[in-house]
Design an enzyme around this catalytic site. Structure first.
Site, PDB file in Angstrom:
ATOM      1  N   HIS A 157      51.303   2.054   0.088  1.00 48.57           N
ATOM      2  CA  HIS A 157      49.961   2.445   0.774  1.00 48.57           C
ATOM      3  C   HIS A 157      50.196   3.984   1.366  1.00 48.57           C
ATOM      4  O   HIS A 157      49.409   4.231   1.797  1.00 48.57           O
ATOM      5  CB  HIS A 157      49.616   1.408   1.763  1.00 48.57           C
ATOM      6  CG  HIS A 157      50.261   1.166   2.792  1.00 48.57           C
ATOM      7  ND1 HIS A 157      51.864   1.416   3.010  1.00 48.57           N
ATOM      8  CD2 HIS A 157      49.739   1.489   4.371  1.00 48.57           C
ATOM      9  CE1 HIS A 157      51.917   1.493   4.331  1.00 48.57           C
ATOM     10  NE2 HIS A 157      50.810   1.381   4.954  1.00 48.57           N
ATOM     11  N   GLY A 160      55.734   5.117   4.182  1.00 44.92           N
ATOM     12  CA  GLY A 160      56.655   4.206   4.719  1.00 44.92           C
ATOM     13  C   GLY A 160      57.425   4.964   5.964  1.00 44.92           C
ATOM     14  O   GLY A 160      58.174   5.934   5.741  1.00 44.92           O
TER      15      GLY A 160
END
Length: 460
Positions: free
Chosen positions: A381, A384
């Site tokens: 997504h 990180g």
């Protein structure tokens, strides 16, 4: 005795009918109401000490057996993308695969430690949903609008774009609009649970706002190297937003996480934040309904933000793309319906369009999913984190960070020091690890970035 009274005494939902029978038997044998309540409560709260109770011993034995943690004989299979991932994130994924409800898992290249399931963790379960495996910011999402304007407008109309972000966005925990926005999501039923009914007034005031932490709205340049996405090859002005379901989603997450842990008191300490609700229980159905409502509410937040910016610019949108994470989906894998949790991971089914951001100065990628089954059709997504917020505040100072941001030709309107670009992994490395999961279609470069003010408590 009514169902609500039994629940208040601590009886598990799946034991309600059995408990009713025992209560009737106890009353028939002359036990008064006060003693019934007391002995029933003890059988539920301290089952191991009440096996021989003449009225509720069978319930105590059942509760004890049901609440004992029955670990899988072998952990559910799972796969890692990337190298040198944080040990705690890997351990959390291993632990998640010990659950009796777990079917299969995956850990994305942007993984780092979370609560229960790690950020970047994907977990498929059978007939059960884990609130903390969904996450606190339910349905956090990213949305991009591409305009019929050349990327040069970022420099030509910089002051106007800055004013637009300042005027049309609102960031921060507890921040609300004095004149609330309207949206069809507010016409839906919010009264199906106590928590959604209670949180609706706050949700109304926060509709169309953004959170804190890593949430942002930014203008930038979208480069499309070949004709795709319905766009001709070229560079376009675009706006990108990232935030979720705000205080409403947080309230839902906290309420049902606590409820799940209360219903699974036998879990080992390291698994307590992985407590689950079965989907055939009233609590499980209620959470699922609340989670989906928060998904629509989060989408409404982005819709309002983008509509306001479109109106301010007077530009025509050529394309809009969005996807979300911190959610659970009912999907078919391995020939069976499973509940796929993606906490800090995004769907990447065959031909699914998605967005994977980097940091406030680094590239963001528009991608097309390849539907890789070993990942449960998932992708990272974002980049990180590589360090905690506390460590970031200890290591960095604004003088150096601002100098670096300026060197990247980015204008930062506001942000926390703990969101400095160096706290994130190399997004290009994350994408390289993920080339079997997604195909890159376009690249977005941030140019004008707005986040919550420094010092705001993170809400990502």
């Amino acid at each position: 005795m009514k169902e609500k009274q039994l629940l208040d005494l601590g009886v598990d939902p799946e034991d309600i009918e059995f408990a009713k029978e025992l209560v009737e038997n106890a009353r028939a044998k002359g036990l008064n109401k006060k003693k019934v309540n007391r002995q029933l409560q003890l059988a539920v709260q301290k089952p191991e000490a009440n096996f021989t109770n003449p009225y509720f011993g069978k319930l105590a034995q059942k509760v004890y057996q049901d609440r004992r943690f029955k670990e899988r004989k072998e952990p559910a299979p799972w796969k890692i993308w990337g190298e040198d991932l944080p040990e705690q994130a890997v351990l959390q994924m291993k632990n998640a695969c010990r659950l009796p409800i777990s079917w299969r898992g995956a850990l994305m290249a942007d993984a780092h430690q979370g609560y229960g399931l790690p950020i970047g963790g994907v977990l498929a379960t059978e007939n059960a949903v884990i609130p903390y495996a969904v996450g606190v910011d339910i349905a956090c999402r990213v949305k991009m609008t591409v305009f019929d304007s050349p990327a040069e407008d970022v420099d030509k109309n910089k002051d106007f774009l800055v004013d637009t972000l300042q005027k049309d966005t609102l960031f921060g925990i507890g921040k609300t609009f004095s004149k609330p926005h309207d949206h069809e999501v507010l016409q839906e039923d919010w009264s199906f649970s106590k928590v959604t009914k209670h949180i609706k007034p706050r949700a109304i005031k926060q509709l169309g706002s953004s959170g804190s932490g890593n949430h942002f709205v930014e203008f930038g340049e979208l480069t499309v190297s070949q004709d795709t996405l319905g766009l001709q090859a070229g560079t376009y002005l675009a706006v990108l937003s990232h935030s979720g379901s705000r205080g409403a989603g947080s309230a839902v997450a906290n309420h049902y996480s606590q409820l799940a842990m209360k219903l699974r008191p036998g879990l080992p300490k390291e698994l307590q934040h992985l407590a689950w609700l079965t989907l055939d229980s009233e609590e499980g159905q209620e959470y699922w309904q609340a989670m989906e409502l928060m998904g629509r509410y989060a989408a409404a937040n982005h819709e309002i933000i983008h509509e306001k910016i479109i109106k301010s610019l007077g530009a025509t949108p050529l394309l809009q793309i969005e996807n979300h994470h911190n959610f659970a989906w009912k999907e078919v894998h391995d020939g069976r319906e499973l509940i796929v949790h993606r906490k800090g991971a995004t769907p990447a089914g065959k031909d699914d369009l998605g967005i994977i951001p980097g940091s406030m100065v680094n590239s963001c990628y528009v991608v097309r999913g390849k539907g890789d089954e070993t990942s449960l059709s998932s992708a990272p997504h974002g980049a990180g984190r590589v360090m905690s917020r506390r460590k970031a505040k200890q290591l960095f100072n604004w003088t150096d960070v601002n100098q670096m941001i300026k060197s990247k030709n980015v204008t930062l309107l506001s942000a926390g020091l703990d969101e400095a670009p160096s706290v994130y992994k190399d997004i290009d490395m994350v994408m390289e690890y993920s080339n079997d999961l997604v195909e890159i279609l376009a690249c977005f470069q941030p140019r004008i970035v707005k986040m919550a003010e420094d010092g705001e408590r993170p809400e990502d």
